[in-house]
Design a protein around this motif. Sequence first.
Motif, PDB file in Angstrom:
ATOM      1  N   LYS A   1       0.842  -1.202   0.000  1.00  0.00           N
ATOM      2  CA  LYS A   1       0.000   0.000   0.000  1.00  0.00           C
ATOM      3  C   LYS A   1       0.878   1.254   0.000  1.00  0.00           C
ATOM      4  O   LYS A   1       0.603   2.221  -0.716  1.00  0.00           O
ATOM      5  N   ALA A   2       1.938   1.212   0.785  1.00  0.00           N
ATOM      6  CA  ALA A   2       2.867   2.361   0.827  1.00  0.00           C
ATOM      7  C   ALA A   2       3.469   2.575  -0.557  1.00  0.00           C
ATOM      8  O   ALA A   2       3.633   3.720  -1.010  1.00  0.00           O
ATOM      9  N   GLU A   3       3.748   1.467  -1.254  1.00  0.00           N
ATOM     10  CA  GLU A   3       4.320   1.569  -2.610  1.00  0.00           C
ATOM     11  C   GLU A   3       3.305   2.185  -3.574  1.00  0.00           C
ATOM     12  O   GLU A   3       3.638   3.005  -4.423  1.00  0.00           O
ATOM     13  N   LEU A   4       2.047   1.796  -3.427  1.00  0.00           N
ATOM     14  CA  LEU A   4       0.986   2.363  -4.274  1.00  0.00           C
ATOM     15  C   LEU A   4       0.854   3.867  -4.008  1.00  0.00           C
ATOM     16  O   LEU A   4       0.729   4.670  -4.930  1.00  0.00           O
ATOM     17  N   ILE A   5       0.887   4.245  -2.730  1.00  0.00           N
ATOM     18  CA  ILE A   5       0.761   5.657  -2.356  1.00  0.00           C
ATOM     19  C   ILE A   5       1.924   6.460  -2.940  1.00  0.00           C
ATOM     20  O   ILE A   5       1.732   7.504  -3.568  1.00  0.00           O
ATOM     21  N   LYS A   6       3.118   5.925  -2.771  1.00  0.00           N
ATOM     22  CA  LYS A   6       4.305   6.632  -3.287  1.00  0.00           C
ATOM     23  C   LYS A   6       4.265   6.704  -4.810  1.00  0.00           C
ATOM     24  O   LYS A   6       4.474   7.773  -5.403  1.00  0.00           O
ATOM     25  N   GLY A   7       3.942   5.589  -5.444  1.00  0.00           N
ATOM     26  CA  GLY A   7       3.918   5.545  -6.907  1.00  0.00           C
ATOM     27  C   GLY A   7       2.893   6.490  -7.503  1.00  0.00           C
ATOM     28  O   GLY A   7       3.164   7.205  -8.471  1.00  0.00           O
ATOM     29  N   ALA A   8       1.697   6.509  -6.908  1.00  0.00           N
ATOM     30  CA  ALA A   8       0.633   7.386  -7.434  1.00  0.00           C
ATOM     31  C   ALA A   8       1.023   8.849  -7.252  1.00  0.00           C
ATOM     32  O   ALA A   8       0.831   9.677  -8.144  1.00  0.00           O
ATOM     33  N   THR A   9       1.618   9.156  -6.100  1.00  0.00           N
ATOM     34  CA  THR A   9       2.026  10.549  -5.840  1.00  0.00           C
ATOM     35  C   THR A   9       3.153  10.953  -6.780  1.00  0.00           C
ATOM     36  O   THR A   9       3.104  12.028  -7.400  1.00  0.00           O
TER      37      THR A   9
ATOM     38  N   LEU B   1       3.762   9.833  -9.663  1.00  0.00           N
ATOM     39  CA  LEU B   1       3.196   9.965 -11.015  1.00  0.00           C
ATOM     40  C   LEU B   1       2.614  11.371 -11.224  1.00  0.00           C
ATOM     41  O   LEU B   1       2.856  12.015 -12.244  1.00  0.00           O
TER      42      LEU B   1
ATOM     43  N   GLY C   1       3.024  11.422  -0.419  1.00  0.00           N
ATOM     44  CA  GLY C   1       3.700  10.219  -0.911  1.00  0.00           C
ATOM     45  C   GLY C   1       3.896   9.147   0.131  1.00  0.00           C
ATOM     46  O   GLY C   1       4.518   8.115  -0.130  1.00  0.00           O
TER      47      GLY C   1
ATOM     48  N   LEU D   1       1.847   0.946 -12.416  1.00  0.00           N
ATOM     49  CA  LEU D   1       2.020   0.872 -10.954  1.00  0.00           C
ATOM     50  C   LEU D   1       1.295  -0.361 -10.392  1.00  0.00           C
ATOM     51  O   LEU D   1       1.843  -1.111  -9.581  1.00  0.00           O
TER      52      LEU D   1
END
Lengths: 69, 69, 69, 69, 69, 69
Positions: A18-26, A28, B56, E28
Amino acid sequence: MPYVNIKITREGVTPAQKAELIKGATDLLVKVLNKNPATTVVVINEVEMEDWGIGGLPVEEYRKTLTSS
Amino acid sequence: MPYVNIKITREGVTPAQKAELIKGATDLLVKVLNKNPATTVVVINEVEMEDWGIGGLPVEEYRKTLTSS
Amino acid sequence: MPYVNIKITREGVTPAQKAELIKGATDLLVKVLNKNPATTVVVINEVEMEDWGIGGLPVEEYRKTLTSS
Amino acid sequence: MPYVNIKITREGVTPAQKAELIKGATDLLVKVLNKNPATTVVVINEVEMEDWGIGGLPVEEYRKTLTSS
Amino acid sequence: MPYVNIKITREGVTPAQKAELIKGATDLLVKVLNKNPATTVVVINEVEMEDWGIGGLPVEEYRKTLTSS
Amino acid sequence: MPYVNIKITREGVTPAQKAELIKGATDLLVKVLNKNPATTVVVINEVEMEDWGIGGLPVEEYRKTLTSS
């Protein structure tokens, strides 16, 4: 100020993922639109399998049709 | 007939506070747009901390960066 | 960090009324949950009349049934 | 490719009823718009009673006003 | 089968940037959760400036307060 | 009191088809869950083609890959 909502089926997604998804989306939104991370909100919704439908079936039944075809 | 959705992190919001949010949001639509309370829907979503990202990061980690800066 | 979404029918809501909705919704989150206005996002969606249904009818038709009953 | 979201109060909806909602919503999109079921997503959200407001009240309180009026 | 929704203010985002957002969000989900791109839906909502509030103000007014402070 | 949201691409859906979607979705909630049509809200969102992504591509490009494969 973007708001990103990610809906996924509840299938054991870990806090780290989930942290990876949050970081990746941000990242982007920063990369493509130069948005400010500090006001970029990401909300993840885990949806129970019985609450997610595709092909007119609950997703688990749908997947069975794929494997049996 | 308005539909109001309030997403907040799951941090101990009480039923009484939720009732206050429902009343306040409905009253706002009545006051500003003269809407009918009887068809004004308010839905509150409490989101798990690990599912809410800002800057992020998952919100709890983000808050640590604020307190430590 | 709350996210508030207000869906209303497109019936001539003015920018001033929208500003009032934004302020009112934010003030509500501050008052009830002591949230930080600077990270409270409010998004208003105006929905075309033909895209809003109630009572099984597009809203304009539904309203006619109320006035004629 | 349609995305259908159905929000209902959590009041004992069964998996079988959810499957019926998924099938019915998908069939509707096929019938009316000739959409492909294989890419039609239906997501059901069950909302806790205290999180659903109408008439300015949490739904259970609102219903009491109807039965007592 | 994920569903990703990206809400941004309407400020001249180009089709090419939207394509980048779609690709980036899909990649992602593939990278982090090994999701199938063919059933990963991304929907972008551009929100009018007067419909987006932060800090209790419509976003354009809010930005003025930042530049003038 | 259900809330149903139907997101579809903007591809010439007519008011009559929208009325059919509204009626069909409402009838479905009545049939399956015995809900009250008078408080069942259906909102249709038409999404521009460039704002809808699948397979990592804007939907029109994605469809080209299907026809050319």
